[in-house]
Enzyme design. Structure first.
Site, PDB file in Angstrom:
ATOM      1  N   TYR A  38       0.835  -1.202   0.000  1.00  0.00           N
ATOM      2  CA  TYR A  38       0.000   0.000   0.000  1.00  0.00           C
ATOM      3  C   TYR A  38       0.871   1.253   0.000  1.00  0.00           C
ATOM      4  O   TYR A  38       0.620   2.209  -0.754  1.00  0.00           O
ATOM      5  CB  TYR A  38      -0.920  -0.003   1.222  1.00  0.00           C
ATOM      6  CG  TYR A  38      -1.829   1.199   1.299  1.00  0.00           C
ATOM      7  CD1 TYR A  38      -1.405   2.376   1.913  1.00  0.00           C
ATOM      8  CD2 TYR A  38      -3.108   1.164   0.766  1.00  0.00           C
ATOM      9  CE1 TYR A  38      -2.226   3.490   1.978  1.00  0.00           C
ATOM     10  CE2 TYR A  38      -3.936   2.273   0.826  1.00  0.00           C
ATOM     11  CZ  TYR A  38      -3.496   3.428   1.429  1.00  0.00           C
ATOM     12  OH  TYR A  38      -4.311   4.528   1.489  1.00  0.00           O
ATOM     13  N   SER A  84      -2.825  11.752   9.830  1.00  0.00           N
ATOM     14  CA  SER A  84      -1.832  10.685   9.916  1.00  0.00           C
ATOM     15  C   SER A  84      -0.446  11.302   9.862  1.00  0.00           C
ATOM     16  O   SER A  84      -0.285  12.512   9.681  1.00  0.00           O
ATOM     17  CB  SER A  84      -2.026   9.683   8.776  1.00  0.00           C
ATOM     18  OG  SER A  84      -1.841  10.335   7.540  1.00  0.00           O
ATOM     19  N   GLU A 124       8.330   7.176  21.021  1.00  0.00           N
ATOM     20  CA  GLU A 124       7.478   6.105  21.542  1.00  0.00           C
ATOM     21  C   GLU A 124       7.184   5.106  20.435  1.00  0.00           C
ATOM     22  O   GLU A 124       7.248   5.445  19.252  1.00  0.00           O
ATOM     23  CB  GLU A 124       6.180   6.666  22.131  1.00  0.00           C
ATOM     24  CG  GLU A 124       5.384   7.544  21.200  1.00  0.00           C
ATOM     25  CD  GLU A 124       4.278   8.292  21.931  1.00  0.00           C
ATOM     26  OE1 GLU A 124       3.495   7.635  22.630  1.00  0.00           O
ATOM     27  OE2 GLU A 124       4.207   9.523  21.782  1.00  0.00           O
ATOM     28  N   LYS A 126       5.214   2.829  17.769  1.00  0.00           N
ATOM     29  CA  LYS A 126       4.005   3.028  16.965  1.00  0.00           C
ATOM     30  C   LYS A 126       3.177   1.749  17.048  1.00  0.00           C
ATOM     31  O   LYS A 126       3.471   0.757  16.384  1.00  0.00           O
ATOM     32  CB  LYS A 126       4.362   3.345  15.517  1.00  0.00           C
ATOM     33  CG  LYS A 126       3.158   3.665  14.645  1.00  0.00           C
ATOM     34  CD  LYS A 126       3.598   4.022  13.236  1.00  0.00           C
ATOM     35  CE  LYS A 126       2.391   4.384  12.389  1.00  0.00           C
ATOM     36  NZ  LYS A 126       1.433   3.262  12.232  1.00  0.00           N
TER      37      LYS A 126
END
Length: 788
Positions: A38, A84, A124, A126
């Site tokens: 994708y 996003s 952090e 994902k």
């Protein structure tokens, strides 16, 4: 550069394909391609539109985030869009991001090691789940929504309220009157595995991965279903806020934590891009050990003021980036399917693939598990397939992209003869045996019938036999075993103990010292522990722990070999499946011959003697009746029958009138019992079990005699709640070994109650009756005092 006309055609194709994937991913919850594929399509479209800006339209996938909300849920408009993040796939992408941040903040450029003005970044993992928005008003959760297309999401308020680690009311004080929390709802690995096990048990379709499971769970119209799923939240930011918040991203997350919202335990501050790179490497190294799935790490400029200064571009913030790990899923072509032969003769299909990079490793082979899996996937030779590789797990095929199937694709067929020895291949139906229900089909397996005459099976059997956890013969590696088998020197494990100096020294790589060392190691293995020997035999489904349990419980190889399945199941963690495998192994003539040869050649496992007292106390007459699975005879009915008749023979001989005298035994149950024992094979089975229990010293009459004079004789104990250092069965066995009776309910006759975490009504009743209550540590101390 393609012409505008050619570019327009390709852009139209890409938009159509991406929109189709978005629909399957966001609306149907059925992803059709891996993320990496994708991303490639999306990046190609993005690059073409950059070259031909005149072809950009508002409907292009590059101009929005994700897909539309499901119509079955209410719509939620995000006041602050849920955008996003941009992606970094290579180290250079991360360096370019840091350069753009510096330029946007008008800071001096740094070199490759981040020297220069330092930008602080929050770091952090994902998480791989579903992004959600949680709206709190005056500290109360009033709404939950999915990201949807970034502007409009789905109202899933009823569902998010069922997620156990989401606070319905914020803790502490100081939170804004209106606070919108952004986070990821995900499914931990352990919960995902348990959910899929339940799905298979109930005949349902298993989920492909934890992300799909989390998304599907949150999009249930019935919130009761969501409540039954093991979902968790990890907060990663804030959208709307009517009130003051800390001036750094990490400060905001720490505030959320103080208000009761879970944040990542891996949260860290990095000073400069070099520390970001180190964080990425560190998380990547521990990725497989984390209790949840991740697909990268997220870096955000830590200072909120700098975030505002950097701002946004069309699809993503300029101050954050997701640094993706190498894709664990890729697509490639299935070139062929070959068949391997395992230690037990199982014929296993192995996919031969067009080489592809997956998670940083070139993959050219993948497991297909068995022919049932081939049928489930519908895979054919020539297909384009989705391949996954995670950690040390063997690469596997997850699915087929059916629309790419070529016209000359070929079906996968099992060979009629073993590809190694030419023996016949037989199909065996697998049976699931479960207490209280009929046996049901659990698929099938194909096996070579050649046994140790098949070199593939022989080699694997010897490799297992000599391994460190089995007979532990040092110096007998895989390559040496292959030589021994190929030269015809070893045709069974027993032949190892006939090897001569002359035979070994002729092997490739051997000289005088190495030959003496190997022969010495073989000789030193002649007196293994019983557990090691049982494990070395390679009994299907019997691992190291089960072998230890068998040795400890039954004490001798003869007893293990003769034990009936109905007796083996008295051992904790040995179910009917494993019990039948053990019994079948020792019933097999060939296996008995190999064991006899081993003993003839001086291999003598060190036996412990008698049945262990803990297991000798396991069997009771009610339990035996219950395990016979007589229709309409439940545990309580079995208990009353035992109290009324006192022996198995009396129950078998009882007539209709006798049975009707049993308190609260229904007419249907009495008739069922009589019908059961009227069949000679059923009465014979029950007598055989009782006879073996008596022979092994596990009979309840033996227990009663042995209990006389034991420290807890005449006492009744009750176990309630969860025991953390032992299973309930083990606790029960240890009490019974000391002479106690272990009951299922509390009464005035109860001597003591052991209460672990989660103890409920039994603990309450014990306190009401004034019965002595021990916690687990006190219980263990009491057992130690009594010598258990």
């Amino acid at each position: 550069m393609p012409s505008a006309q050619t570019a327009a055609e390709r852009i139209a194709e890409l938009r159509s394909e991406i929109d189709a994937h978005n629909y399957r991913y966001y609306v149907l919850d059925e992803p059709s391609v891996p993320d990496a594929e994708y991303d490639r399509l999306f990046n190609e479209l993005k690059a073409l539109e950059a070259e031909h800006p005149e072809l950009v339209t508002p409907e292009s996938p590059t101009q929005r985030v994700g897909g539309a909300a499901l119509a079955a849920f209410g719509q939620v408009r995000h006041e602050v869009p849920m955008l996003s993040l941009g992606n970094a796939f290579e180290e250079q992408d991360l360096l370019d991001f840091d350069r753009r941040v510096r330029e946007g903040l008008d800071l001096p450029a740094g070199d490759l090691f981040g020297d220069g003005a330092v930008v602080e970044y929050s770091c952090e993992p994902k998480l791989d789940g579903l992004a959600v928005s949680l709206l709190y008003e005056n500290g109360h959760l009033v709404r939950g929504a999915t990201r949807g297309d970034g502007s409009t999401g789905e109202d899933i308020s009823a569902n998010v309220r069922t997620v156990r680690n989401i606070p319905l009311k914020l803790h502490g004080s100081g939170w804004p009157a209106v606070l919108e929390v952004r986070g990821e709802i995900y499914m931990p690995k352990a919960g995902f595995e348990a959910l899929n096990a339940r799905q298979l048990e109930s005949g349902g379709k298993p989920f492909a991965n934890p992300r799909n499971a989390a998304a599907g769970s949150l999009r249930q119209l019935d919130s009761k279903i969501t409540a039954s799923r093991p979902l968790e939240l990890c907060a990663y930011g804030v959208g709307r806020s009517d009130g003051e918040l800390p001036d750094t991203h990490i400060g905001i997350l720490q505030a959320l934590k103080g208000w009761g919202l879970p944040i990542s335990r891996e949260l860290k501050l990095a000073k400069g891009v070099a520390e970001c790179r180190a964080y990425y490497d560190a998380i990547g190294a521990k990725r497989d050990a984390l209790p949840y799935e991740i697909d990268g790490v997220v870096f955000k400029v830590n200072a909120v003021e700098q975030q505002r200064e950097l701002g946004f571009r069309a699809r993503e913030p300029r101050w954050a980036i997701a640094h993706k790990f190498p894709a664990r899923e890729e697509i490639t072509e299935l070139l062929d399917v070959e068949f391997q032969v395992g230690r037990t003769g199982a014929i296993t299909p192995v996919a031969r693939l067009k080489p592809v990079q997956v998670a940083g490793v070139t993959v050219s082979n993948a497991t297909l598990h068995n022919m049932d899996e081939v049928a489930r996937l519908g895979v054919m030779i020539g297909d384009t397939v989705i391949v996954r590789r995670a950690g040390d797990v063997i690469p596997q095929i997850l699915g087929v992209i059916a629309e790419r199937r070529p016209t000359d694709a070929r079906a996968v067929h099992v060979p009629e003869q073993c590809p190694v020895c030419g023996s016949a291949v037989e199909r065996t139906q697998l049976i699931k045996r479960s207490k209280g229900r009929e046996s049901v089909s659990e698929g099938s397996i194909y096996r070579c019938v050649g046994r140790l005459a098949c070199q593939a099976q022989l080699k694997q059997a010897i490799i297992h036999f000599v391994s460190r956890r089995a007979m532990d013969i040092d110096g007998l590696g895989d390559k040496i075993v292959e030589q021994l088998v190929d030269k015809g020197l070893v045709r069974s494990p027993a032949d190892l103990y006939c090897l001569t100096h002359e035979q070994v020294i002729e092997l490739e790589g051997f000289a005088e010292i190495s030959t003496r060392n190997l022969l010495h190691a073989i000789d030193a293995s002649r007196k293994p522990s019983l557990a090691r020997f049982v494990y070395a035999l390679g009994i299907p489904d019997v691992g190291e722990e089960t072998a230890k349990l068998l040795a400890r419980a039954l004490g001798s190889l003869d007893r293990i070999g003769r034990a009936l399945p109905d007796v083996l199941v008295y051992l904790p963690d040995v179910g009917l499946e494993v019990a039948h495998e053990i019994h079948s192994f020792f019933e097999d003539e060939h296996n008995r011959t190999v064991i006899a040869l081993l003993r003839e050649r001086g291999v003598e496992p060190q036996e412990q003697g008698d049945v262990h007292p803990e297991f000798a106390a396991c069997a009771t007459l009610p339990d035996l009746l219950d395990r016979l699975n007589i229709p309409h005879i439940a545990r309580t009915g079995a208990q009353r029958l035992a109290e009324r008749f006192g022996s198995l023979e009396a129950i078998i001989a009882a007539d209709w009138l006798d049975l009707r005298q049993v308190e609260r035994l229904t007419e249907k149950a009495a008739r069922s019992l009589r019908d059961y024992f009227d069949k000679p094979e059923n009465a014979e089975r029950a007598r055989l079990i009782e006879a073996q229990l008596r022979e092994f010293g596990m009979h309840w009459e033996s227990e009663r005699k042995a209990a006389e004079g034991l420290p807890l004789a005449g006492q009744t104990w009750v176990l309630t709640g969860t025991l953390e250092t032992m299973s309930r069965d083990e606790g029960k066995a240890r009490l019974e070994a000391l002479g106690a009776k272990v009951a299922g309910s509390v009464s005035a006759k109860t001597t003591c109650v052991v209460a672990g975490p989660g103890a409920g009504s039994k603990l309450t009743k014990a306190n009401e009756l004034g019965v002595t209550v021990l916690d687990e540590s006190q219980f263990i101390e009491r057992l130690a005092q009594l010598g258990s």
